[in-house]
Design an enzyme around this catalytic site. Structure first.
Site, short mmCIF file in Angstrom:
data_model
loop_
_atom_site.label_atom_id
_atom_site.label_comp_id
_atom_site.label_asym_id
_atom_site.label_seq_id
_atom_site.Cartn_x
_atom_site.Cartn_y
_atom_site.Cartn_z
CG ASN A 105 -0.38 -0.21 2.54
OD1 ASN A 105 0.65 -0.87 2.68
ND2 ASN A 105 -0.99 0.34 3.56
CD GLU A 127 -1.44 4.73 4.68
OE1 GLU A 127 -0.94 5.60 5.43
OE2 GLU A 127 -2.14 3.78 5.09
CB CYS A 158 -5.19 -1.38 -1.71
SG CYS A 158 -6.52 -0.58 -0.81
CD GLU A 190 -5.27 -6.01 -1.25
OE1 GLU A 190 -4.79 -4.85 -1.20
OE2 GLU A 190 -5.90 -6.51 -0.31
CB CYS A 221 -10.73 -2.65 0.31
SG CYS A 221 -10.12 -1.90 -1.23
CB CYS A 230 -8.50 -4.50 -3.84
SG CYS A 230 -7.36 -3.15 -3.49
N1 THU Z 1 -5.29 -1.47 2.48
C1 THU Z 1 -4.72 -2.30 1.56
O1 THU Z 1 -3.56 -2.11 1.15
N2 THU Z 1 -5.46 -3.34 1.10
C2 THU Z 1 -6.74 -3.61 1.47
O2 THU Z 1 -7.37 -4.51 0.91
C3 THU Z 1 -7.34 -2.85 2.56
C4 THU Z 1 -6.63 -1.62 2.99
C5 THU Z 1 -4.49 -0.34 2.99
C6 THU Z 1 -4.99 1.01 2.57
C7 THU Z 1 -4.45 1.88 3.68
O3 THU Z 1 -3.13 2.26 3.35
C8 THU Z 1 -4.40 0.98 4.89
O4 THU Z 1 -4.50 -0.35 4.39
C9 THU Z 1 -5.51 1.20 5.90
O5 THU Z 1 -6.74 1.18 5.29
#
Ligand code: THU
Length: 139
Positions: free
Chosen positions: A49, A51, A60, A62, A95, A98
């Protein structure tokens, strides 16, 4: 079922996802995620991920892994398996955003999430996103 990775492939996917989680850029949530996908070509691609100070722009793990595969030249990417790793007590499923992106390249992909404990989610995209909107609907 061809979407089920071999034990060797699964070991490589788990390791790649764990390494990728270590590359996460997550200064805001501190929630590190790593993902690895197994393409039909036999290649593995990983992502973390990433940010942003404008929180909604976060990508994310994925999606990073999938976009990396396409950017690496997987022109007809077919995803067999997605493996997610979080250094947490409980495993976390991808999520909604994704799931939709996985659907584009692997509507029947196996999806496995693991974590620091023995907790594991072992499922499929069919189960995670039933009735998905997909490329066929556009034709
Ligand atoms: N996140 C992911 O990388 N994958 C997911 O399927 C769910 C959430 C990340 C996004 C953000 O940087 C952190 O997790 C908290 O939501």
């Amino acid at each position: 079922m061809m979407n089920h990775p071999t034990a060797i492939e699964l070991g490589k996917l788990r390791s790649a996802a764990r390494v990728a989680a270590g590359q996460a850029y997550a200064p805001y949530s501190k929630f590190r995620v790593g993902a690895a996908i197994l393409a039909d070509s036999g290649k593995i691609y990983s992502g973390c991920n990433v940010e942003n100070a404008s929180y909604g722009l976060t990508n994310c793990a994925e999606r990073t892994a999938i976009f990396s595969a396409v950017a690496a030249g997987e022109k007809k990417l077919k995803i067999r398996c997605v493996v997610v790793y979080t250094p947490t007590k409980l495993a976390t499923a991808p999520c909604g955003a994704c799931r939709q992106v996985i659907n584009e390249f692997g509507p029947h992909a196996r999806v496995i999430s693991f974590c620091k404990s023995a907790d594991i989610i072992d499922t499929s995209l069919d189960a995670l996103l039933p009735g998905a909107f997909g490329p066929a609907d556009l034709k």
